[in-house]
Design a protein around this motif. Structure first.
Motif, mmCIF file in Angstrom:
data_model
loop_
_atom_site.group_PDB
_atom_site.id
_atom_site.type_symbol
_atom_site.label_atom_id
_atom_site.label_comp_id
_atom_site.label_asym_id
_atom_site.label_seq_id
_atom_site.Cartn_x
_atom_site.Cartn_y
_atom_site.Cartn_z
ATOM 1 N N ILE A 49 0.859 -1.187 0.000
ATOM 2 C CA ILE A 49 0.000 0.000 0.000
ATOM 3 C C ILE A 49 0.896 1.238 0.000
ATOM 4 O O ILE A 49 1.722 1.410 0.887
ATOM 5 C CB ILE A 49 -0.922 0.017 1.233
ATOM 6 N N LEU A 50 0.724 2.048 -1.012
ATOM 7 C CA LEU A 50 1.480 3.290 -1.130
ATOM 8 C C LEU A 50 0.539 4.474 -0.943
ATOM 9 O O LEU A 50 -0.515 4.535 -1.576
ATOM 10 C CB LEU A 50 2.162 3.392 -2.495
ATOM 11 N N GLU A 51 0.920 5.380 -0.084
ATOM 12 C CA GLU A 51 0.183 6.621 0.090
ATOM 13 C C GLU A 51 1.074 7.776 -0.337
ATOM 14 O O GLU A 51 2.282 7.761 -0.075
ATOM 15 C CB GLU A 51 -0.263 6.796 1.549
ATOM 16 N N SER A 52 0.496 8.756 -0.970
ATOM 17 C CA SER A 52 1.288 9.869 -1.496
ATOM 18 C C SER A 52 0.643 11.197 -1.167
ATOM 19 O O SER A 52 -0.565 11.276 -0.921
ATOM 20 C CB SER A 52 1.445 9.736 -3.013
ATOM 21 N N LYS A 53 1.477 12.215 -1.128
ATOM 22 C CA LYS A 53 1.035 13.587 -0.946
ATOM 23 C C LYS A 53 1.353 14.367 -2.209
ATOM 24 O O LYS A 53 2.453 14.253 -2.750
ATOM 25 C CB LYS A 53 1.736 14.232 0.257
ATOM 26 N N PRO A 54 0.411 15.169 -2.697
ATOM 27 C CA PRO A 54 0.672 15.926 -3.922
ATOM 28 C C PRO A 54 1.688 17.031 -3.698
ATOM 29 O O PRO A 54 1.853 17.528 -2.573
ATOM 30 C CB PRO A 54 -0.705 16.500 -4.276
#
Length: 290
Positions: A49-54
């Motif tokens: 699971i990858l979470e990203s911030k713009p």
């Protein structure tokens, strides 16, 4: 978060080498991966699971998420970090950016750190000034005792945080698979023990001197232990472009040198007689019961 990154380098490098397809999803999106979660590691049902911030230039709020099934290399969920962000998510992201200062890169984080340190110094100096101002002969002994105990507890709790932080980062290097619970246990139990020790000693000069010595030794040990256990010496991390690890090691090395400078200057100042505040830290107020 920094401690977890510091210890998860090998696993993250393995993920990059073995599962490149999941990372290509973010190639054309203005975002950076902020969190990696691996569920059911080495199992047939393993998911990444990858979470990203713009990028704040593209979108100040919102977050992205990708769930990748390793078994057949399929993406089972994909959410863009720059689209379809609700009001709650926008507010949470704005608070996150403002709190961690990640909207302006590493220079802004350094400014945040310096300003935060200055705020701590103002509070600590304010406590000492408050204690000195109430060390008057017309103040009742029990009130002076309460004032001393208040300052003693506050100083013990605050000044022990830096050596405990360095101790936690060093200890995690000797745990094969550190978890968030390990971080909490090491940090908060060590903080409790060290704080209680200084509170029981009931001498502000001992708290000040010993926390400086501990901070100097343990902060210098952070990059040394990192180099011995993982080979992350300054020249190596610089050559491979591991800027985050290099930055943390340089930061703790700088903090160690700063503690040494402060300790030397403080000793020289006290040798000359010091000020009223120095004498207040060194000795317990007169006529105050133990």
């Amino acid at each position: 978060m920094t401690t977890g990154f510091w210890n998860g380098q090998c696993l993250w490098q393995e993920l990059i080498l073995e599962h490149q397809p999941v990372l290509r999803i973010f190639d054309n999106i203005c975002s950076k991966i902020s969190k990696v979660v691996i569920k059911n590691y080495n199992d047939a049902n393993m998911h990444v699971i990858l979470e990203s911030k713009p990028d704040p230039k593209a979108s100040f709020g919102g977050s992205g998420k990708v769930i990748y099934r390793v078994r057949d290399q399929q993406v089972v969920l994909e959410k863009s970090p720059v689209k379809s962000s609700g009001y709650v998510e926008q507010v949470k992201s704005a608070i996150y950016h403002l709190h961690f200062g990640d909207l302006g890169g590493r220079p802004l984080r350094v400014i945040y750190f310096v300003l935060g340190t200055m705020g701590c110094l103002v509070i600590i100096s304010g406590i000492l000034i408050w204690l000195v101002a109430r060390d008057k002969s017309n103040v009742a002994p029990h009130k002076r005792a309460f004032n001393l105990w208040t300052a003693n507890i506050f100083m013990a709790s605050c000044l022990s945080m830096l050596p405990v932080t360095a101790f936690t980062m060093i200890s995690l290097k000797f745990i094969a698979k550190p978890t968030q619970a390990d971080i909490y246990h090491l940090y908060f139990y060590a903080w409790l023990v060290l704080s209680v020790y200084f509170i029981v000693r009931k001498k502000l000069n001992i708290t000040n001197n010993q926390t400086l010595v501990l901070s100097a030794v343990l902060c210098m040990a952070v990059p040394i232990v990192d180099g011995i256990t993982c080979g992350n010496w300054f020249w190596h991390t610089f050559s491979i472009g591991a800027s985050d690890i290099l930055f943390i090691d340089v930061l703790f090395c700088s903090l160690s040198l700063l503690c040494i400078v402060v300790l030397v200057k403080m000793k020289a100042h006290q040798a000359k007689g010091g000020s009223l505040a120095d004498r207040m830290i060194t000795a317990k107020p007169a006529n105050v019961p133990a």
